[in-house]
Design a protein around this motif. Sequence first.
Motif, short mmCIF file in Angstrom:
data_model
loop_
_atom_site.label_atom_id
_atom_site.label_comp_id
_atom_site.label_asym_id
_atom_site.label_seq_id
_atom_site.Cartn_x
_atom_site.Cartn_y
_atom_site.Cartn_z
N ALA A 133 -5.93 -40.01 -15.21
CA ALA A 133 -5.83 -41.67 -14.19
C ALA A 133 -4.72 -42.30 -14.73
CB ALA A 133 -7.21 -42.13 -14.30
N PHE A 134 -3.82 -41.69 -15.72
CA PHE A 134 -2.77 -42.57 -16.48
C PHE A 134 -1.46 -42.71 -15.57
CE2 PHE A 134 -5.11 -40.06 -19.90
CZ PHE A 134 -5.74 -41.02 -20.14
N TRP A 135 -1.37 -41.87 -14.42
CA TRP A 135 -0.21 -41.75 -13.71
C TRP A 135 -0.45 -41.95 -12.18
CZ3 TRP A 135 -0.70 -38.05 -17.57
CH2 TRP A 135 -0.02 -38.44 -18.92
N PRO A 136 0.55 -42.34 -11.30
CA PRO A 136 0.04 -42.51 -9.83
C PRO A 136 -0.18 -41.14 -9.42
CG PRO A 136 2.33 -43.05 -10.23
CD PRO A 136 1.44 -43.03 -11.79
N ARG A 137 -1.07 -41.10 -8.41
CA ARG A 137 -1.20 -39.74 -7.68
C ARG A 137 -0.21 -39.68 -6.28
NH1 ARG A 137 -6.35 -37.52 -7.98
NH2 ARG A 137 -5.30 -35.91 -6.70
N MET A 138 0.25 -38.47 -5.78
CA MET A 138 0.92 -38.31 -4.87
C MET A 138 0.94 -36.97 -4.16
SD MET A 138 4.95 -39.26 -4.34
CE MET A 138 4.62 -40.91 -5.03
N ASP A 139 0.71 -36.62 -2.98
CA ASP A 139 0.78 -35.32 -2.40
C ASP A 139 2.11 -34.74 -2.91
OD1 ASP A 139 0.02 -33.39 -0.23
OD2 ASP A 139 2.31 -33.93 0.19
N LEU A 140 2.03 -33.10 -3.23
CA LEU A 140 2.99 -32.81 -3.63
C LEU A 140 4.32 -32.78 -2.83
CD1 LEU A 140 4.47 -30.78 -5.80
CD2 LEU A 140 3.27 -28.88 -4.43
N GLU A 141 4.20 -32.45 -1.61
CA GLU A 141 5.22 -32.57 -0.59
C GLU A 141 6.01 -33.90 -0.76
OE1 GLU A 141 6.75 -31.42 3.71
OE2 GLU A 141 5.01 -30.43 2.84
N GLU A 142 5.28 -34.93 -0.53
CA GLU A 142 5.65 -36.20 -0.71
C GLU A 142 6.47 -36.43 -2.28
OE1 GLU A 142 4.15 -40.94 -0.80
OE2 GLU A 142 2.85 -39.32 -0.35
N ALA A 143 5.82 -36.05 -2.98
CA ALA A 143 6.52 -36.17 -4.37
C ALA A 143 7.88 -35.40 -4.67
CB ALA A 143 5.64 -35.82 -5.49
N LEU A 144 7.98 -34.30 -3.94
CA LEU A 144 9.13 -33.61 -4.15
C LEU A 144 10.16 -34.35 -3.39
CD1 LEU A 144 7.69 -29.81 -3.91
CD2 LEU A 144 8.45 -31.26 -5.90
N CYS A 145 9.74 -34.51 -2.14
CA CYS A 145 10.67 -35.28 -1.16
C CYS A 145 10.99 -36.59 -1.65
CB CYS A 145 10.14 -35.53 0.27
SG CYS A 145 9.99 -33.99 1.16
N LYS A 146 10.47 -37.23 -2.41
CA LYS A 146 10.88 -38.61 -2.99
C LYS A 146 11.85 -38.16 -4.00
CE LYS A 146 9.32 -42.21 -5.84
NZ LYS A 146 7.98 -42.85 -6.55
N SER A 147 11.72 -37.12 -4.83
CA SER A 147 12.65 -36.92 -5.88
C SER A 147 14.07 -36.43 -5.23
CB SER A 147 12.29 -35.84 -6.76
OG SER A 147 12.19 -34.56 -6.03
N THR A 148 14.17 -36.00 -4.07
CA THR A 148 15.09 -35.52 -3.14
C THR A 148 16.00 -36.94 -2.82
OG1 THR A 148 14.23 -33.62 -2.69
CG2 THR A 148 16.19 -34.38 -1.24
N ALA A 149 15.17 -37.87 -2.32
CA ALA A 149 15.74 -38.97 -1.93
C ALA A 149 16.52 -39.73 -3.06
CB ALA A 149 14.69 -39.89 -1.18
N LEU A 150 15.88 -39.84 -4.16
CA LEU A 150 16.28 -40.48 -5.24
C LEU A 150 17.60 -40.04 -5.85
CD1 LEU A 150 13.09 -41.23 -7.16
CD2 LEU A 150 14.52 -43.04 -6.15
N ASN A 151 17.76 -38.63 -5.66
CA ASN A 151 19.11 -37.85 -6.12
C ASN A 151 20.00 -37.79 -5.05
OD1 ASN A 151 18.15 -37.03 -8.64
ND2 ASN A 151 16.92 -35.41 -8.02
N SER A 152 19.79 -38.30 -3.68
CA SER A 152 20.72 -38.02 -2.64
C SER A 152 22.06 -38.71 -2.93
CB SER A 152 20.01 -38.47 -1.30
OG SER A 152 19.97 -39.96 -1.54
N SER A 153 22.12 -39.91 -3.52
CA SER A 153 23.40 -40.41 -4.05
C SER A 153 24.20 -39.50 -4.44
CB SER A 153 23.01 -41.70 -4.38
OG SER A 153 22.50 -41.62 -5.78
N LYS A 154 23.90 -38.55 -5.43
CA LYS A 154 24.73 -37.66 -6.13
C LYS A 154 25.40 -36.61 -5.29
CE LYS A 154 21.86 -38.37 -10.07
NZ LYS A 154 21.16 -37.95 -11.50
#
Length: 217
Positions: A176-197
Amino acid sequence: MTANDWDGMTVVCMASGPSLTEEDAEKVRVWRRSSNQHRVIVTNTTYQMAPWADVLYAMDAAWWRRYGARAKQEFSGERLTIARGVCPDATKIDIFRGGNSGAGAMSLASHRGAARIILLGYDCQYTGGKRHWHGDHPKGLGNCVSLPKFPAQFEQMARHLKHREIINASRSTALAFWPRMDLEEALCKSTALNSSKRMTWSSTTRTAPENPLKANP
């Protein structure tokens, strides 16, 4: 291996919890291939589900004695450990230990500079009466005997990695130390954060699709 050679990247750490599935692994495989800003660390026998991962990390010398020769043949990525015993099939490293291989994988990702860490297969509990996705280890190896110690070990890791963004995408988890997220959502979020590169998602020059999990494998 050098510190910070994954600076700013997103790293998926795949542990051996019983909720881990082949479907999860395939999603991570497609995501990994989609960008050179993505990396994957597997722990222990999970390399058999994801032999394409970047790093295999296992902290126990007994595991390397049992599986090391096979892992050397089947896994082409880096094979790393902090084990004190003789491990001819792995390279020894010096990182914050963490107390178990799952926590150690997180420490390794941070050591190499990861900005975001996504956890998968971090059940840290018996799920459906099982200890691992692959069943029990053979006699002579531990089968989550240190499970009662996991909460304190991961609490310590949470403090150690308080400067990192960590998402728990495990299907089932006691952490319970870190936020939960669906795997696909988490992977897509990381992609969005890297999109500027302006990274590409495959060996071609086409730009990233909105959902990297739908890219060609």
